[in-house]
Design a protein around this motif. Sequence first.
Motif, PDB file in Angstrom:
ATOM      1  N   LEU A  97       1.077  -1.042   0.020  1.00  0.00           N
ATOM      2  CA  LEU A  97       0.054  -0.093  -0.007  1.00  0.00           C
ATOM      3  C   LEU A  97       0.963   1.441  -0.005  1.00  0.00           C
ATOM      4  O   LEU A  97       0.639   2.147  -0.646  1.00  0.00           O
ATOM      5  CB  LEU A  97      -1.047  -0.022   1.229  1.00  0.00           C
ATOM      6  N   LEU A  98       2.043   1.175   0.794  1.00  0.00           N
ATOM      7  CA  LEU A  98       2.765   2.436   0.885  1.00  0.00           C
ATOM      8  C   LEU A  98       3.575   2.670  -0.718  1.00  0.00           C
ATOM      9  O   LEU A  98       3.822   3.746  -1.129  1.00  0.00           O
ATOM     10  CB  LEU A  98       4.054   2.237   1.829  1.00  0.00           C
ATOM     11  N   VAL A  99       3.897   1.627  -1.326  1.00  0.00           N
ATOM     12  CA  VAL A  99       4.496   1.659  -2.533  1.00  0.00           C
ATOM     13  C   VAL A  99       3.415   2.316  -3.642  1.00  0.00           C
ATOM     14  O   VAL A  99       3.804   3.254  -4.271  1.00  0.00           O
ATOM     15  CB  VAL A  99       5.000   0.403  -3.089  1.00  0.00           C
ATOM     16  N   VAL A 100       2.440   1.985  -3.479  1.00  0.00           N
ATOM     17  CA  VAL A 100       1.281   2.406  -4.346  1.00  0.00           C
ATOM     18  C   VAL A 100       1.021   3.944  -4.222  1.00  0.00           C
ATOM     19  O   VAL A 100       1.195   4.776  -5.101  1.00  0.00           O
ATOM     20  CB  VAL A 100       0.075   1.841  -4.102  1.00  0.00           C
ATOM     21  N   VAL A 101       1.048   4.507  -2.890  1.00  0.00           N
ATOM     22  CA  VAL A 101       1.119   5.822  -2.358  1.00  0.00           C
ATOM     23  C   VAL A 101       2.325   6.488  -2.965  1.00  0.00           C
ATOM     24  O   VAL A 101       2.288   7.572  -3.721  1.00  0.00           O
ATOM     25  CB  VAL A 101       0.951   5.939  -1.009  1.00  0.00           C
ATOM     26  N   ALA A 102       3.400   5.786  -2.729  1.00  0.00           N
ATOM     27  CA  ALA A 102       4.591   6.427  -3.430  1.00  0.00           C
ATOM     28  C   ALA A 102       4.805   6.840  -4.872  1.00  0.00           C
ATOM     29  O   ALA A 102       5.255   7.602  -5.403  1.00  0.00           O
ATOM     30  CB  ALA A 102       5.927   5.748  -2.942  1.00  0.00           C
ATOM     31  N   ILE A 103       3.879   5.665  -5.538  1.00  0.00           N
ATOM     32  CA  ILE A 103       4.097   5.816  -7.143  1.00  0.00           C
ATOM     33  C   ILE A 103       3.098   6.931  -7.322  1.00  0.00           C
ATOM     34  O   ILE A 103       3.190   7.701  -8.441  1.00  0.00           O
ATOM     35  CB  ILE A 103       3.603   4.492  -7.828  1.00  0.00           C
ATOM     36  N   GLY A 104       1.972   7.114  -6.688  1.00  0.00           N
ATOM     37  CA  GLY A 104       1.284   8.172  -6.828  1.00  0.00           C
ATOM     38  C   GLY A 104       1.829   9.374  -7.079  1.00  0.00           C
ATOM     39  O   GLY A 104       1.755  10.425  -7.847  1.00  0.00           O
ATOM     40  N   ILE A 105       2.412   9.650  -5.632  1.00  0.00           N
ATOM     41  CA  ILE A 105       3.465  11.030  -5.608  1.00  0.00           C
ATOM     42  C   ILE A 105       4.447  11.090  -6.690  1.00  0.00           C
ATOM     43  O   ILE A 105       4.614  12.381  -7.250  1.00  0.00           O
ATOM     44  CB  ILE A 105       3.996  10.814  -4.231  1.00  0.00           C
ATOM     45  N   THR A 106       5.016   9.828  -7.200  1.00  0.00           N
ATOM     46  CA  THR A 106       5.902  10.100  -7.990  1.00  0.00           C
ATOM     47  C   THR A 106       5.321  10.416  -9.617  1.00  0.00           C
ATOM     48  O   THR A 106       5.991  11.320  -9.897  1.00  0.00           O
ATOM     49  CB  THR A 106       6.702   8.579  -8.237  1.00  0.00           C
ATOM     50  N   VAL A 107       4.327  10.009  -9.926  1.00  0.00           N
ATOM     51  CA  VAL A 107       3.546  10.185 -11.071  1.00  0.00           C
ATOM     52  C   VAL A 107       3.218  11.841 -10.933  1.00  0.00           C
ATOM     53  O   VAL A 107       3.375  12.599 -12.035  1.00  0.00           O
ATOM     54  CB  VAL A 107       2.297   9.667 -11.273  1.00  0.00           C
ATOM     55  N   TRP A 108       2.573  12.244  -9.845  1.00  0.00           N
ATOM     56  CA  TRP A 108       2.491  13.678  -9.634  1.00  0.00           C
ATOM     57  C   TRP A 108       3.562  14.561  -9.836  1.00  0.00           C
ATOM     58  O   TRP A 108       3.529  15.624 -10.649  1.00  0.00           O
ATOM     59  CB  TRP A 108       1.778  13.952  -8.280  1.00  0.00           C
TER      60      TRP A 108
END
Length: 211
Positions: free
Chosen positions: A153-164
Amino acid sequence: MEVLKDFLLFYGGLFAITNPIGAVPVFIAVTRNLSPEKRKEIARKTSTTVMVTLLVFALVGEWIFKFFGASTDAFSIAGGIILFRMSLEMLSGKLSSVKISEEEEHISEEAVTLEEVAIIPLAIPLLSGPGAITTTMLYMAKSSTMIEKSIVLLVVVAIGITVWIILSAANRIHQKLGTIGIKVMTRMMGLILASMAVQMVINGVKGAFNI
């Protein structure tokens, strides 16, 4: 230390699959007539949609497996095949047609609202397409402890931030890397993705046949 290693391994894999660097030219194309403020708004909405989409499938993946009677091993083999097809196209420097079709790439020309542009085609299927969804579900299904599930779940959040971050700086990234640089990055991501795909198939076969 093991937790950090698992986080980085999954983050690296999911980054290669979503390939936000490779999405930069598409983002620039679909937002070319918009102001910098609206581009940033689309980047935010796109990253939020990517994050929510992957989080939802991570959380409901187990019930999807049970509903369709599919084993994680079978899903691993199927997911590996999908990822391998994506990797072959990425190795040629192109966006995978598994993620986005030509019609979807140009759908923004008919889009009415910012939400439509951010969700389709940018977030789905360009960034959070079948490969990303499949991999997230599979990693979550194979996580046996709360710590492992939390890492996913943390990786998914981190990917979302990276995309932004990447989409917000899309113009600067394109100026720095250029078209050739982005294609080189896409090929590198394709190579990582190919190795992941092969490993997923191997793991699936081992589990299915108790090897």
